[in-house]
Design a protein around this motif. Structure first.
Motif, PDB file in Angstrom:
ATOM      1  N   VAL A  63       0.831  -1.145   0.147  1.00  0.00           N
ATOM      2  CA  VAL A  63       0.098   0.000   0.153  1.00  0.00           C
ATOM      3  C   VAL A  63       0.863   1.205  -0.052  1.00  0.00           C
ATOM      4  CG1 VAL A  63      -1.769   1.257   1.295  1.00  0.00           C
ATOM      5  CG2 VAL A  63      -1.930  -1.165   1.014  1.00  0.00           C
ATOM      6  N   LEU A  65       0.146   5.361  -0.412  1.00  0.00           N
ATOM      7  CA  LEU A  65      -0.850   6.442  -0.128  1.00  0.00           C
ATOM      8  C   LEU A  65      -0.211   7.676  -0.642  1.00  0.00           C
ATOM      9  CD1 LEU A  65      -3.251   5.686   2.706  1.00  0.00           C
ATOM     10  CD2 LEU A  65      -3.836   5.121   0.676  1.00  0.00           C
ATOM     11  N   TYR A  66      -0.907   8.497  -1.483  1.00  0.00           N
ATOM     12  CA  TYR A  66      -0.650   9.691  -2.205  1.00  0.00           C
ATOM     13  C   TYR A  66      -1.764  10.790  -2.180  1.00  0.00           C
ATOM     14  CZ  TYR A  66       1.392  12.756  -5.847  1.00  0.00           C
ATOM     15  OH  TYR A  66       1.769  13.877  -6.572  1.00  0.00           O
ATOM     16  N   ASN A 164      -4.330   9.236  -4.213  1.00  0.00           N
ATOM     17  CA  ASN A 164      -3.826   8.069  -5.050  1.00  0.00           C
ATOM     18  C   ASN A 164      -3.497   6.846  -4.164  1.00  0.00           C
ATOM     19  OD1 ASN A 164      -4.166   9.717  -7.246  1.00  0.00           O
ATOM     20  ND2 ASN A 164      -1.666   9.581  -8.173  1.00  0.00           N
ATOM     21  N   SER A 165      -3.575   5.625  -4.531  1.00  0.00           N
ATOM     22  CA  SER A 165      -3.333   4.504  -3.800  1.00  0.00           C
ATOM     23  C   SER A 165      -2.952   3.169  -4.817  1.00  0.00           C
ATOM     24  CB  SER A 165      -4.472   3.960  -3.184  1.00  0.00           C
ATOM     25  OG  SER A 165      -4.032   2.873  -2.499  1.00  0.00           O
ATOM     26  N   THR A 166      -1.902   2.535  -4.540  1.00  0.00           N
ATOM     27  CA  THR A 166      -1.449   1.450  -5.284  1.00  0.00           C
ATOM     28  C   THR A 166      -2.361   0.093  -5.226  1.00  0.00           C
ATOM     29  OG1 THR A 166       0.054   0.791  -3.309  1.00  0.00           O
ATOM     30  CG2 THR A 166       0.978   2.469  -5.178  1.00  0.00           C
ATOM     31  N   ASN A 167      -3.276   0.287  -4.208  1.00  0.00           N
ATOM     32  CA  ASN A 167      -4.022  -1.115  -3.745  1.00  0.00           C
ATOM     33  C   ASN A 167      -5.575  -0.901  -3.675  1.00  0.00           C
ATOM     34  OD1 ASN A 167      -4.902  -3.572  -3.043  1.00  0.00           O
ATOM     35  ND2 ASN A 167      -3.567  -3.701  -1.240  1.00  0.00           N
ATOM     36  N   THR A 196       0.181   3.400  -9.721  1.00  0.00           N
ATOM     37  CA  THR A 196      -1.186   3.878  -8.605  1.00  0.00           C
ATOM     38  C   THR A 196      -2.497   4.336  -9.411  1.00  0.00           C
ATOM     39  OG1 THR A 196      -0.506   6.164  -9.086  1.00  0.00           O
ATOM     40  CG2 THR A 196       0.749   5.073  -7.323  1.00  0.00           C
TER      41      THR A 196
END
Length: 449
Positions: A63, A65-66, A164-167, A196
């Motif tokens: 995870v 987070l942006y 923004n999230s990768t997951n 992302t």
């Protein structure tokens, strides 16, 4: 009287040089099974990596987070001149382009609680987690004057907030961003960025916009992830507080937690970060494109404490040394005591030494590396010691062989466990071994070869 010529078999028994050459050839031959064993260890390690990756994909990947990021569209005016044949003059038209401005929060506070566990498939394990986070902060009035954008060109009625999230797959709660008395649901948006995914609110209401006064926001997030949890410090002041029940964290990224408040115990860890805008390499606002700033991320990686395959691979790298020194022990015994050892017997001893590594890797997959090393070491030392008793016909020589092998395996185990002092201890140990061999070999009469 003419000396009787020796047969080839007699040369092997009496010539020290020929025996040394044959022992050297056997050592080189045994490099072949050792290379196969190394390939086996790597293959098992790759298999473990593939299984762990599959587990993580089903549970939820790492995870990152942006955000949150305030997005406000604005207009850019450009004059477009065209020739009018009827008027016989140029006509100027106002051509409007819509672009987006992105503003980071003034403050960003993240409180994360990580509940970790291990998931297994067959003999492999992966560490996964469920992170419960409370995210809050504030936006202040954005400054469009730095780009000479007039107030009437700012499209406040089109403003939204992005995260923004990768997951996205791991999210386990409905995402609502609370801004004052208004709640905004976050929905996923298509993006060409393969790393992302963008979550975006609907258009913000008038009383949620930081036109003149600061507006506060908050959000709760429950997400499943694996291996890593990281954040990008987009706040002018970013504070992250993290607690977990995992006892083997690795803090990584551009920023480390405060050493005064960091705690790591058998029951878990606590860590706090504080990152200011002056500590970062990027500013608070961007016009046109939201930047790629993933390199500024920081957070924690949850590690499996022991990697058995890595230790087994390190142990196998000393296989050449173990075989060479063991053969040297038998060669010295043979030369000093005049006991004949057949090349086939050397080969059997070498194969027994290579079996140590197959035993080590197979047992360590079902037990700890320490127990596997002890069991494999005892088995090989006993096997070679009993075989040497049959060859050398002496309990004294058998005891010497057993003690030499036990000391050698203990020495290698110590080197494997060390990291910072491995080279120092290894060099010192090899120097002592060389000095011992030099002292023992003084008794050999090399002139009668």
């Amino acid at each position: 009287m003419e000396k009787q010529k020796k047969s080839f078999g007699q040369w092997i028994k009496t010539s020290i040089t020929i025996r040394m050459l044959m022992v050297g050839i056997l050592i080189l031959t045994l490099l072949i099974p050792l290379s196969y064993i190394k390939n086996l260890i790597q293959e098992r390690a790759y298999r473990q990596e593939a299984v762990v990756k599959e587990i993580n994909q089903k549970w939820g990947n790492e995870v990152l987070l942006y955000g949150p990021v305030l997005k406000i569209p604005y207009q850019i005016h450009s004059l477009n001149k065209s020739w009018d044949d009827k008027a016989k003059s140029y006509i100027e038209e106002d051509f409007i382009t819509i672009k987006n401005a992105y503003f980071f929060p003034n403050t960003l506070d993240i409180n994360a609680n990580i509940e970790s566990e291990t998931l297994g498939r067959s003999i492999y394990e992966s560490v996964v987690y469920t992170a419960s986070m409370n995210i809050k902060g504030s936006f202040i009035a954005p400054n469009f004057q730095i780009e000479d954008i007039a107030d009437e060109d700012v499209l406040w009625n089109k403003a939204t907030i992005l995260i923004n999230s990768t997951n996205l797959k791991g999210i386990r709660s409905n995402l609502e961003l609370q801004i004052g008395s208004n709640a905004y649901e976050l929905q996923s948006r298509y993006t060409k960025n393969s790393y992302t995914n963008i979550l975006e609110t609907k258009l913000l209401k008038e009383n949620s916009l930081p036109k003149e006064n600061q507006v506060d926001f908050s959000m709760d997030l429950v997400i499943n992830g694996s291996e890593q949890l990281r954040f990008i410090p987009v706040g002018r002041e970013t504070n992250v507080s993290m607690t977990s029940n995992w006892a083997s964290p690795s803090f990584n990224g551009n920023y480390l937690p405060d050493t005064k408040t960091k705690e790591i115990t058998q029951n878990g860890f606590k860590a706090n970060w504080k990152v200011l805008q002056i500590n970062r390499e990027f500013e608070q606002e961007f016009f046109g494109v939201l930047p790629e700033i993933h390199s500024s991320a920081f957070g924690v990686k949850l590690l499996i404490p022991v990697d058995e395959y890595q230790k087994s691979e390190r142990a196998s790298k000393y296989g050449y040394l173990v075989i060479a020194l063991t053969f040297l022990v038998f060669f010295l015994i043979q030369t000093i005591s005049k006991i004949h050892i057949h090349p086939f017997q050397y080969l059997m001893i070498g194969l027994a030494l290579t079996m140590f590594y197959t035993l080590l890797i197979s047992i360590s997959e079902h037990s700890s590396f320490l127990y596997a090393y002890i069991i494999a070491g005892i088995a090989v030392v006993l096997l070679i010691s009993m075989y040497s008793k049959a060859i050398l016909k002496s309990f004294k020589f058998m005891g010497f062989v057993a003690a030499s092998l036990a000391a050698l395996y203990a020495f290698i185990f110590v080197i494997i466990q060390l990291e910072n002092y491995a080279l120092l201890v290894g060099s010192t140990g090899l120097f002592i071994i060389l000095a011992t061999i030099m002292m023992i070999s003084r008794r050999i009469d090399w002139k009668n070869d």
